[in-house]
Design an enzyme around this catalytic site. Structure first.
Site, short mmCIF file in Angstrom:
data_model
loop_
_atom_site.label_atom_id
_atom_site.label_comp_id
_atom_site.label_asym_id
_atom_site.label_seq_id
_atom_site.Cartn_x
_atom_site.Cartn_y
_atom_site.Cartn_z
CG ASP A 7 -11.92 3.40 6.04
OD1 ASP A 7 -11.44 4.27 6.80
OD2 ASP A 7 -11.65 3.33 4.83
CE LYS A 64 -8.95 2.23 3.21
NZ LYS A 64 -9.21 3.64 3.06
NE ARG A 72 -10.39 10.25 9.42
CZ ARG A 72 -9.52 9.48 8.76
NH1 ARG A 72 -9.87 8.31 8.29
NH2 ARG A 72 -8.28 9.88 8.57
CG HIS A 114 -1.75 1.25 1.30
ND1 HIS A 114 -2.94 1.34 0.63
CD2 HIS A 114 -1.55 2.47 1.90
CE1 HIS A 114 -3.46 2.53 0.82
NE2 HIS A 114 -2.64 3.24 1.59
N1 URA Z 1 -5.92 6.95 3.09
C1 URA Z 1 -6.86 6.16 3.67
O1 URA Z 1 -7.19 5.11 3.16
N2 URA Z 1 -7.39 6.57 4.84
C2 URA Z 1 -7.04 7.72 5.46
O2 URA Z 1 -7.55 8.01 6.50
C3 URA Z 1 -6.09 8.53 4.84
C4 URA Z 1 -5.53 8.11 3.65
#
Ligand code: URA
Length: 433
Positions: free
Chosen positions: A161, A187, A168, A82
């Site tokens: 999320d 994730k 957020r 990632h």
């Molecule tokens: N990338 C993500 O997947 N989540 C975050 O909170 C910030 C960047």
């Protein structure tokens, strides 16, 4: 249990139990806990933070809010990567086939891009015929046969999320290490990874602008991985200038192919080899980092890495001829040279400005509904440390617009040219495992 008590407890600096965290996440996912309470919760976490155990609990609560992909049909240790994202970041297009060529299976799910340029999925869609959606049995079969498959994120992975991130984004609570770390790791874990290599970018073009913040984020994600029994390694890498020479979509695919053939930009190759080395060691292909580096270098130079990429493109319906002739990828109508207005050395190239410029050309999305023009982008002919003379071509704009003066001006503004050669900045700052 009441959400208001839990918000108050965190607001006053208390720690939350697993039960409380699951209560908040599950209630929010179901819609029983309203957005305003979850926003207040996010703000309390923003100011008060969370300890390692709370962050691991938050991560698992988000994993368990939706589907968890089973990669049990794939033999071997499944290693995922990632990147926290940056301008010109095409590392997945290089690292995934390279790791697959070493025999380590990579079942990768990637996202689309919002902002500067497309994500990995968008870049691959610049290849004619390429299918980013595969039925699950075909996805697993491709990984078993070719050691890799790369699809768009589908299904219902970590829906908590997704919902929380949307809040957020509009409540000034994105930039919180516990929230970012749990968001990313949830994730990865929901996508079925056994081991995870993280590329945490630092610099003007990255999410984390300072080394200290990037290091804190990386350490938090590594400790989440440890407590959840997923081997996790974080590489902190430089994003103070765009990565490689190409920023866009089709042109980034062409650049990735060049690196897979053993050529291309040195810094881009270095970060890709570093990530691939950690991934292949975690995947059990090699005994240690140095052995992995030597073997991976050989895979690039022998043509095996590019061959894996060709098979992957073909297996997902794309035209494999682009591998031998990247000129078959979508091409823009107009190519405009941007020239240096003074002599000296390139001290910096503001990655964010280059990214925004590429987006204005059509290479990225300003909103989810925008479509991408795969053919447009920017080639950076001069990178940090390069000498330039007055009138040298520093960048080339690939555009489908008639007028590109505003784009050229932005690019000139992104370059800082100074009289003295700057000290080189390493592409890999440090590794946390
Ligand atoms: N990338 C993500 O997947 N989540 C975050 O909170 C910030 C960047």
């Amino acid at each position: 249990m009441r959400m208001v008590d839990l918000i108050q407890h965190k607001r006053d600096g208390g720690r939350l139990t697993r039960e409380q965290i699951y209560y908040a996440v599950q209630g929010f996912t179901r819609g029983d806990i309203p957005d305003y309470q979850m926003s207040a919760f996010a703000m309390a976490v923003f100011f008060r933070g969370m300890d390692e155990e709370e962050i691991a609990d938050l991560t698992m609560a988000m994993v368990n809010s939706g589907d968890v992909v089973s990669l049990a049909g794939i033999t071997g240790i499944k290693v995922d990567k990632h990147s926290t994202g940056g301008v010109g970041d095409k590392t997945s297009l290089i690292v995934v086939p390279l790791v697959a060529a070493a025999g380590v299976p990579v079942a990768k799910m990637s996202g689309r891009g919002l902002g500067h340029t497309g994500g990995t999925v968008d870049k691959l869609e610049s290849i004619r015929g390429f299918r980013i959606e595969l039925p699950n049995d075909r996805f697993v079969r491709n990984v078993n046969e070719n050691k890799m498959a790369l699809v768009g994120q589908s299904g219902n992975l970590a829906p908590a999320d997704k919902k929380l991130y949307a809040l957020r984004d509009v409540t000034a609570t994105v930039n919180s290490i516990p929230l970012i770390a749990s968001s990313i790791m949830s994730k990865k874990i929901a996508s079925g990874a056994d081991a995870i290599v993280l590329d945490v970018k630092v610099g003007s073009g990255a999410f984390m602008k300072s080394y200290e913040d990037a290091k804190a984020l990386a350490s938090t994600m590594v400790s989440i991985g440890k407590s959840l029994k997923r081997r996790t390694i974080a590489v902190l890498s430089d994003m103070s200038e765009p990565l490689g020479t190409e920023v866009g979509n089709a042109n980034e695919v062409a650049e990735a192919i060049e690196v897979l053939r053993g050529g291309g930009d040195t810094r881009l190759r270095e970060i890709c080899l570093t990530l691939a080395a950690y991934m292949t060691v975690a995947g059990g292909a090699y005994g240690n980092y140095d052995e992995a580096r030597r073997a991976l270098d050989e895979l690039l130079h022998s043509g095996r890495a590019v061959e894996t990429f060709r098979k992957f493109v073909e297996a997902q319906g794309g035209d494999p001829a682009i591998v031998d002739d990247p000129g078959l990828l979508p091409q823009a109508a107009v190519h405009v040279s941007v020239r240096a207005e003074r002599e000296g050395f390139v001290q910096s190239i503001d990655a964010e400005t280059v990214g925004v410029t590429a987006m204005l050309l059509g290479a990225g999305r300003a909103t989810k509904e925008d479509s991408i023009d795969y053919s447009v982008g920017i080639s950076l002919r001069k990178k940090v440390g390069d000498p330039v003379k007055f009138g040298d071509v520093i960048a080339v704009i690939h555009s489908n617009r008639e007028q590109n003066q505003d784009i050229a001006e932005r690019l000139i503004g992104a370059y800082t040219i100074v009289s003295d050669k700057p000290e080189p900045v390493p592409v890999v700052h440090s590794v946390i495992e």
